[in-house]
Motif scaffolding. Sequence first.
Motif, PDB file in Angstrom:
ATOM      1  N   ASP A 165      45.560 -41.744 -23.699  1.00 37.67           N
ATOM      2  CA  ASP A 165      46.122 -43.042 -22.828  1.00 37.67           C
ATOM      3  C   ASP A 165      47.246 -43.655 -23.474  1.00 37.67           C
ATOM      4  OD1 ASP A 165      46.179 -44.824 -20.936  1.00 37.67           O
ATOM      5  OD2 ASP A 165      44.571 -45.975 -21.680  1.00 37.67           O
ATOM      6  N   MET A 166      48.329 -43.426 -22.709  1.00 36.32           N
ATOM      7  CA  MET A 166      49.437 -44.180 -23.299  1.00 36.32           C
ATOM      8  C   MET A 166      49.910 -45.526 -22.949  1.00 36.32           C
ATOM      9  SD  MET A 166      50.845 -42.049 -25.595  1.00 36.32           S
ATOM     10  CE  MET A 166      50.293 -40.259 -26.026  1.00 36.32           C
ATOM     11  N   THR A 167      48.892 -46.082 -21.995  1.00 39.53           N
ATOM     12  CA  THR A 167      49.169 -47.436 -21.527  1.00 39.53           C
ATOM     13  C   THR A 167      49.363 -48.586 -22.699  1.00 39.53           C
ATOM     14  OG1 THR A 167      47.357 -46.980 -19.703  1.00 39.53           O
ATOM     15  CG2 THR A 167      48.155 -49.382 -20.442  1.00 39.53           C
ATOM     16  N   GLY A 168      50.363 -49.106 -22.566  1.00 37.55           N
ATOM     17  CA  GLY A 168      50.911 -50.296 -23.518  1.00 37.55           C
ATOM     18  C   GLY A 168      51.457 -49.909 -24.455  1.00 37.55           C
ATOM     19  N   LEU A 169      52.037 -48.484 -24.608  1.00 40.81           N
ATOM     20  CA  LEU A 169      53.043 -47.990 -25.626  1.00 40.81           C
ATOM     21  C   LEU A 169      54.177 -48.738 -25.822  1.00 40.81           C
ATOM     22  CD1 LEU A 169      53.135 -45.951 -28.086  1.00 40.81           C
ATOM     23  CD2 LEU A 169      54.399 -44.385 -26.368  1.00 40.81           C
ATOM     24  N   LYS A 170      54.464 -49.232 -27.016  1.00 34.82           N
ATOM     25  CA  LYS A 170      55.571 -50.310 -27.216  1.00 34.82           C
ATOM     26  C   LYS A 170      56.349 -49.511 -28.480  1.00 34.82           C
ATOM     27  CE  LYS A 170      53.282 -54.230 -25.140  1.00 34.82           C
ATOM     28  NZ  LYS A 170      52.807 -55.511 -25.385  1.00 34.82           N
ATOM     29  N   LEU A 171      57.582 -50.616 -28.644  1.00 35.84           N
ATOM     30  CA  LEU A 171      58.277 -49.850 -29.802  1.00 35.84           C
ATOM     31  C   LEU A 171      57.747 -50.506 -30.979  1.00 35.84           C
ATOM     32  CD1 LEU A 171      61.858 -51.469 -28.493  1.00 35.84           C
ATOM     33  CD2 LEU A 171      60.923 -48.925 -28.866  1.00 35.84           C
ATOM     34  N   SER A 172      56.671 -51.673 -31.273  1.00 34.00           N
ATOM     35  CA  SER A 172      56.058 -51.824 -32.157  1.00 34.00           C
ATOM     36  C   SER A 172      55.118 -50.869 -32.744  1.00 34.00           C
ATOM     37  CB  SER A 172      55.123 -53.144 -31.882  1.00 34.00           C
ATOM     38  OG  SER A 172      54.403 -53.024 -30.929  1.00 34.00           O
ATOM     39  N   ALA A 173      54.870 -49.887 -31.945  1.00 33.70           N
ATOM     40  CA  ALA A 173      54.063 -48.746 -32.424  1.00 33.70           C
ATOM     41  C   ALA A 173      54.719 -48.283 -33.853  1.00 33.70           C
ATOM     42  CB  ALA A 173      53.920 -47.733 -31.366  1.00 33.70           C
ATOM     43  N   LEU A 174      55.896 -48.632 -34.191  1.00 28.82           N
ATOM     44  CA  LEU A 174      56.423 -47.862 -35.346  1.00 28.82           C
ATOM     45  C   LEU A 174      55.708 -48.624 -36.773  1.00 28.82           C
ATOM     46  CD1 LEU A 174      60.354 -48.392 -34.924  1.00 28.82           C
ATOM     47  CD2 LEU A 174      58.930 -46.171 -35.112  1.00 28.82           C
ATOM     48  N   ASN A 175      55.344 -49.608 -36.472  1.00 30.92           N
ATOM     49  CA  ASN A 175      54.011 -50.242 -37.394  1.00 30.92           C
ATOM     50  C   ASN A 175      53.277 -49.419 -38.129  1.00 30.92           C
ATOM     51  OD1 ASN A 175      55.132 -53.014 -37.801  1.00 30.92           O
ATOM     52  ND2 ASN A 175      54.122 -53.525 -36.025  1.00 30.92           N
ATOM     53  N   ASN A 176      52.719 -48.566 -37.077  1.00 32.28           N
ATOM     54  CA  ASN A 176      51.495 -47.621 -37.431  1.00 32.28           C
ATOM     55  C   ASN A 176      51.797 -46.208 -37.647  1.00 32.28           C
ATOM     56  OD1 ASN A 176      49.917 -50.011 -36.670  1.00 32.28           O
ATOM     57  ND2 ASN A 176      50.091 -49.454 -34.412  1.00 32.28           N
ATOM     58  N   ILE A 177      52.948 -46.064 -37.809  1.00 36.99           N
ATOM     59  CA  ILE A 177      53.625 -44.607 -37.785  1.00 36.99           C
ATOM     60  C   ILE A 177      53.013 -43.855 -39.255  1.00 36.99           C
ATOM     61  CG2 ILE A 177      55.750 -44.886 -38.882  1.00 36.99           C
ATOM     62  CD1 ILE A 177      56.812 -42.970 -36.611  1.00 36.99           C
ATOM     63  N   LYS A 178      52.870 -44.539 -40.392  1.00 39.75           N
ATOM     64  CA  LYS A 178      52.506 -43.944 -41.547  1.00 39.75           C
ATOM     65  C   LYS A 178      50.900 -43.781 -41.440  1.00 39.75           C
ATOM     66  CE  LYS A 178      55.959 -43.886 -44.683  1.00 39.75           C
ATOM     67  NZ  LYS A 178      55.935 -44.745 -45.608  1.00 39.75           N
ATOM     68  N   LEU A 179      50.242 -44.572 -40.833  1.00 41.93           N
ATOM     69  CA  LEU A 179      48.734 -44.447 -40.641  1.00 41.93           C
ATOM     70  C   LEU A 179      48.543 -43.157 -39.682  1.00 41.93           C
ATOM     71  CD1 LEU A 179      45.789 -45.187 -41.210  1.00 41.93           C
ATOM     72  CD2 LEU A 179      46.055 -47.078 -39.289  1.00 41.93           C
ATOM     73  N   LEU A 180      49.076 -43.037 -38.519  1.00 43.51           N
ATOM     74  CA  LEU A 180      48.895 -42.188 -37.420  1.00 43.51           C
ATOM     75  C   LEU A 180      49.557 -40.819 -38.149  1.00 43.51           C
ATOM     76  CD1 LEU A 180      50.399 -44.089 -34.314  1.00 43.51           C
ATOM     77  CD2 LEU A 180      47.872 -43.298 -34.708  1.00 43.51           C
ATOM     78  N   THR A 181      50.487 -40.670 -39.178  1.00 43.99           N
ATOM     79  CA  THR A 181      50.778 -39.580 -39.625  1.00 43.99           C
ATOM     80  C   THR A 181      49.766 -39.076 -40.556  1.00 43.99           C
ATOM     81  OG1 THR A 181      53.272 -40.110 -39.417  1.00 43.99           O
ATOM     82  CG2 THR A 181      52.441 -38.436 -41.174  1.00 43.99           C
ATOM     83  N   ALA A 182      49.032 -40.004 -41.386  1.00 41.95           N
ATOM     84  CA  ALA A 182      48.023 -39.544 -42.418  1.00 41.95           C
ATOM     85  C   ALA A 182      46.665 -39.214 -41.321  1.00 41.95           C
ATOM     86  CB  ALA A 182      47.531 -40.828 -43.220  1.00 41.95           C
ATOM     87  N   ILE A 183      46.375 -39.877 -40.590  1.00 40.02           N
ATOM     88  CA  ILE A 183      45.441 -39.261 -39.597  1.00 40.02           C
ATOM     89  C   ILE A 183      45.640 -38.084 -38.805  1.00 40.02           C
ATOM     90  CG2 ILE A 183      44.142 -39.549 -37.486  1.00 40.02           C
ATOM     91  CD1 ILE A 183      44.212 -42.638 -38.269  1.00 40.02           C
ATOM     92  N   SER A 184      46.753 -37.674 -38.432  1.00 44.79           N
ATOM     93  CA  SER A 184      47.094 -36.421 -37.926  1.00 44.79           C
ATOM     94  C   SER A 184      47.253 -35.413 -38.909  1.00 44.79           C
ATOM     95  CB  SER A 184      48.682 -36.778 -37.320  1.00 44.79           C
ATOM     96  OG  SER A 184      48.930 -35.434 -36.732  1.00 44.79           O
ATOM     97  N   THR A 185      47.565 -35.399 -40.298  1.00 40.86           N
ATOM     98  CA  THR A 185      47.927 -34.794 -41.206  1.00 40.86           C
ATOM     99  C   THR A 185      46.264 -34.407 -41.643  1.00 40.86           C
ATOM    100  OG1 THR A 185      49.918 -35.545 -41.797  1.00 40.86           O
ATOM    101  CG2 THR A 185      48.780 -34.121 -43.552  1.00 40.86           C
TER     102      THR A 185
END
Length: 328
Positions: free
Chosen positions: A148-168
Amino acid sequence: MGIANEEAVKEFQSLMEEIDEPLKNSYKGYPKETLVRFLKAREWNVAKAHKMLVDCLQWRVQNGIDNILSKPIIPIDLYRAVRDSHLQGFSGYTKQGLPVIAIGLGLSTFDKASANYYVQSHIQMNEYRDRVVLKHGRHIGTCLKILDMTGLKLSALNNIKLLTAISTIDDLNYPEKTDTYYIVNAPYIFSACWKVVKPLLQERTRQKIQVLQGCGRDELLKIMDYGSLPHFCRREGSGSSKHYRNEGTDNCFSLDHALHQQLYNYINEKALTKESTSPIKQGSMHVDFPEPNPEDAEIMKTIQTEFQKLGNRNGLANSLKGVKINGD
């Protein structure tokens, strides 16, 4: 499975007989199905699949992953905060028996605990899925995910390192576990990034991703009953998650949802059986974050660049001031 693929499995099985004993103890369950998954992830190259699986088993042993379902996140208020800020849950099963995993990517904030708690919780859901949920009456090797992409904002950049770690972690240690990814409630910011990212994905990955119109309800009802639809797919129009954010047992992200309660109770029961030898301790379980492969790193860099372009294009550059990428 063709003759060539059968031969690859046999060769892989022979190589796995030579691994060290501690790794063998973590290599259990459905060995042939595991070999096939890792072979698929490495385009049926036996040498590459063997290295990938050995690396995975070493990661499991070094980080105590086999025991992670006996390591509760306590106190419960902390665990609830993790659940409320990393929106993920099980909503039911498809008509073919595949578990339906819902992920609220757009509204996940990851701001209520340290990164280690979010990674621990994510791995616990993976392990519970594999050890319990995927054995729903009979062994099922895959699931499907609805993002669900509801609420996706530019501030999601804050979490890109953590999301990358989880995805990896998922890519390297739980490959080929997802049959299809359905994207719903996609705002413009997602659509703009998707046009750029899609060509960078492997063909096998692209074929697994379907972007549905609106909340995707009508399309999803072709493969699952209404009762298995995630809460954010039950109302037409975007923003469905916002209507259900705090509606308890009907919200599959909530700790009060039946399957989250089952997971939480399962972990606590496992912990109690071990308490006599090792008392339950408060604190996160540290897990090593593997480095993403170059292709995934390039995709994440592209997403970051596109988000910044969107900000500049729409006169929103100021909204990125103060945004810090985790770990920087």
